[in-house]
Design a protein around this motif. Structure first.
Motif, PDB file in Angstrom:
ATOM      1  N   THR A 110      38.602  36.016  45.623  1.00 22.27           N
ATOM      2  CA  THR A 110      39.273  36.518  44.424  1.00 22.27           C
ATOM      3  C   THR A 110      40.716  36.898  44.744  1.00 22.27           C
ATOM      4  OG1 THR A 110      38.596  38.812  44.846  1.00 22.27           O
ATOM      5  CG2 THR A 110      37.129  37.478  43.495  1.00 22.27           C
ATOM      6  N   GLU A 111      41.571  36.774  43.756  1.00 25.27           N
ATOM      7  CA  GLU A 111      42.946  37.266  43.858  1.00 25.27           C
ATOM      8  C   GLU A 111      43.246  38.031  42.580  1.00 25.27           C
ATOM      9  OE1 GLU A 111      46.726  35.393  45.795  1.00 25.27           O
ATOM     10  OE2 GLU A 111      46.728  34.809  43.673  1.00 25.27           O
ATOM     11  N   LEU A 112      43.612  39.289  42.721  1.00 21.84           N
ATOM     12  CA  LEU A 112      43.924  40.152  41.587  1.00 21.84           C
ATOM     13  C   LEU A 112      45.439  40.265  41.455  1.00 21.84           C
ATOM     14  CD1 LEU A 112      41.280  42.980  42.157  1.00 21.84           C
ATOM     15  CD2 LEU A 112      41.049  40.799  40.967  1.00 21.84           C
ATOM     16  N   ARG A 113      45.931  39.954  40.264  1.00 24.32           N
ATOM     17  CA  ARG A 113      47.378  39.864  40.067  1.00 24.32           C
ATOM     18  C   ARG A 113      47.837  40.795  38.942  1.00 24.32           C
ATOM     19  NH1 ARG A 113      46.705  33.333  39.446  1.00 24.32           N
ATOM     20  NH2 ARG A 113      46.145  32.862  41.610  1.00 24.32           N
ATOM     21  N   LEU A 114      48.962  41.439  39.180  1.00 21.18           N
ATOM     22  CA  LEU A 114      49.667  42.183  38.134  1.00 21.18           C
ATOM     23  C   LEU A 114      50.923  41.387  37.807  1.00 21.18           C
ATOM     24  CD1 LEU A 114      50.405  46.023  38.121  1.00 21.18           C
ATOM     25  CD2 LEU A 114      51.826  44.342  36.979  1.00 21.18           C
ATOM     26  N   PRO A 126      55.548  39.576  41.148  1.00 19.22           N
ATOM     27  CA  PRO A 126      54.158  39.926  40.817  1.00 19.22           C
ATOM     28  C   PRO A 126      53.426  40.501  42.029  1.00 19.22           C
ATOM     29  CG  PRO A 126      54.706  37.730  40.000  1.00 19.22           C
ATOM     30  CD  PRO A 126      55.837  38.152  40.880  1.00 19.22           C
ATOM     31  N   ILE A 127      52.495  41.395  41.758  1.00 22.02           N
ATOM     32  CA  ILE A 127      51.643  41.919  42.817  1.00 22.02           C
ATOM     33  C   ILE A 127      50.412  41.029  42.913  1.00 22.02           C
ATOM     34  CG2 ILE A 127      50.259  43.883  43.587  1.00 22.02           C
ATOM     35  CD1 ILE A 127      52.143  45.715  42.098  1.00 22.02           C
ATOM     36  N   LYS A 128      50.075  40.593  44.117  1.00 18.02           N
ATOM     37  CA  LYS A 128      48.898  39.756  44.331  1.00 18.02           C
ATOM     38  C   LYS A 128      48.123  40.315  45.520  1.00 18.02           C
ATOM     39  CE  LYS A 128      51.172  35.493  42.723  1.00 18.02           C
ATOM     40  NZ  LYS A 128      51.506  34.079  43.055  1.00 18.02           N
ATOM     41  N   ARG A 129      46.852  40.598  45.280  1.00 14.74           N
ATOM     42  CA  ARG A 129      45.998  41.085  46.349  1.00 14.74           C
ATOM     43  C   ARG A 129      44.664  40.352  46.273  1.00 14.74           C
ATOM     44  NH1 ARG A 129      46.085  47.556  46.587  1.00 14.74           N
ATOM     45  NH2 ARG A 129      45.190  47.099  48.632  1.00 14.74           N
ATOM     46  N   GLY A 130      44.191  39.851  47.398  1.00 16.04           N
ATOM     47  CA  GLY A 130      42.960  39.080  47.391  1.00 16.04           C
ATOM     48  C   GLY A 130      42.084  39.377  48.587  1.00 16.04           C
ATOM     49  N   SER A 131      40.831  38.915  48.510  1.00 15.14           N
ATOM     50  CA  SER A 131      39.911  39.123  49.623  1.00 15.14           C
ATOM     51  C   SER A 131      38.759  38.136  49.539  1.00 15.14           C
ATOM     52  CB  SER A 131      39.354  40.552  49.594  1.00 15.14           C
ATOM     53  OG  SER A 131      38.610  40.770  48.409  1.00 15.14           O
ATOM     54  N   TRP A 132      38.114  37.905  50.691  1.00 20.63           N
ATOM     55  CA  TRP A 132      36.893  37.096  50.742  1.00 20.63           C
ATOM     56  C   TRP A 132      35.725  38.058  50.640  1.00 20.63           C
ATOM     57  CZ3 TRP A 132      35.273  32.175  50.716  1.00 20.63           C
ATOM     58  CH2 TRP A 132      33.976  31.907  51.149  1.00 20.63           C
ATOM     59  N   ILE A 133      34.854  37.842  49.691  1.00 21.42           N
ATOM     60  CA  ILE A 133      33.764  38.786  49.482  1.00 21.42           C
ATOM     61  C   ILE A 133      32.436  38.061  49.384  1.00 21.42           C
ATOM     62  CG2 ILE A 133      35.144  40.553  48.328  1.00 21.42           C
ATOM     63  CD1 ILE A 133      34.269  39.453  45.670  1.00 21.42           C
ATOM     64  N   GLN A 134      31.375  38.747  49.725  1.00 20.01           N
ATOM     65  CA  GLN A 134      30.024  38.247  49.494  1.00 20.01           C
ATOM     66  C   GLN A 134      29.372  39.179  48.496  1.00 20.01           C
ATOM     67  OE1 GLN A 134      27.509  36.525  52.610  1.00 20.01           O
ATOM     68  NE2 GLN A 134      26.085  38.185  52.234  1.00 20.01           N
TER      69      GLN A 134
END
Length: 213
Positions: free
Chosen positions: A142-146, A155-163
């Protein structure tokens, strides 16, 4: 999720944790085996809801149901959730959710809420997911963007690999995505200065989930 909230994993508590997301699940289009072995056996559905679902599946005159009944149109591996908050100042009083987007037969939505108080106050930005079976697992990026209103603001972009797992929890993200002070600062350019509207976006890429037909 109930365990994380220090709640017993009763059917009533599971319904409370799902809230209105329960009615986004397409229980009426599940096979009889999945329906019986999953939400019926677990007690997630009320007896009256089970009866109405079976009337819908097999009766000539079908009752109105609170659940979604349309067939899935795709099993996309990627999806983008766009969410515009009309006035972020009102949002900071309570959590709110975007409309769901289907990716890999799972429903994904943005959840935002205010975290902490005073000078520590921040915007919590999360992605929530719900599946139609009692037990499933899916690996997701997922990548969460403002997306700022001021064009020169990056823009702010923060992401991670998740299970993710239905039995574990169904929301992921950042408790302190951005401070409320920075969010409302007109010089930063994140919120629209005329009406304080805010644009958020989440990019979801999902592997084939286990436990869902």
């Amino acid at each position: 999720m109930c365990i994380r909230k220090n709640m017993s994993a009763s059917s009533a508590n599971r319904r409370e944790m799902l809230g209105q997301e329960l009615f986004l699940i397409r229980f009426p289009i599940l096979t009889d085996n999945l329906l019986l072995d999953g939400p019926v056996k677990s007690g997630l559905l009320l007896q009256s809801e089970v009866l109405d679902i079976y009337h819908y599946k097999y009766a000539t005159i079908k009752p109105q149901l609170p659940f979604r009944t349309e067939p899935r149109q795709n099993i996309r591996t990627k999806g983008t959730i766009n969410f515009t908050i009309p006035d972020v100042r009102e949002l900071l009083k309570a959590s709110t959710f975007s409309d769901p987007v289907a990716v890999r037969k799972l429903l994904w939505c943005i959840q935002v809420q205010k975290e902490a108080e005073g000078k520590l106050a921040a915007l919590g930005f999360y992605v929530r997911c719900s599946g139609s079976s009692a037990s499933w697992m899916c690996q997701t990026t997922t990548e969460l963007r403002l997306l700022p209103w001021k064009t020169e603001t990056v823009p702010i972009k923060r992401g991670s690999w998740i299970q993710v797992s239905r039995r574990d929890h169904c929301s992921w993200g950042y408790e302190k995505y951005i401070s409320v002070e920075d969010l409302l600062d007109p010089a930063k350019g994140y919120a629209n200065p005329s009406d304080f509207s805010l644009r958020l976006q989440a990019q979801v890429t999902a592997e084939l989930p286990a436990g869902i037909e």
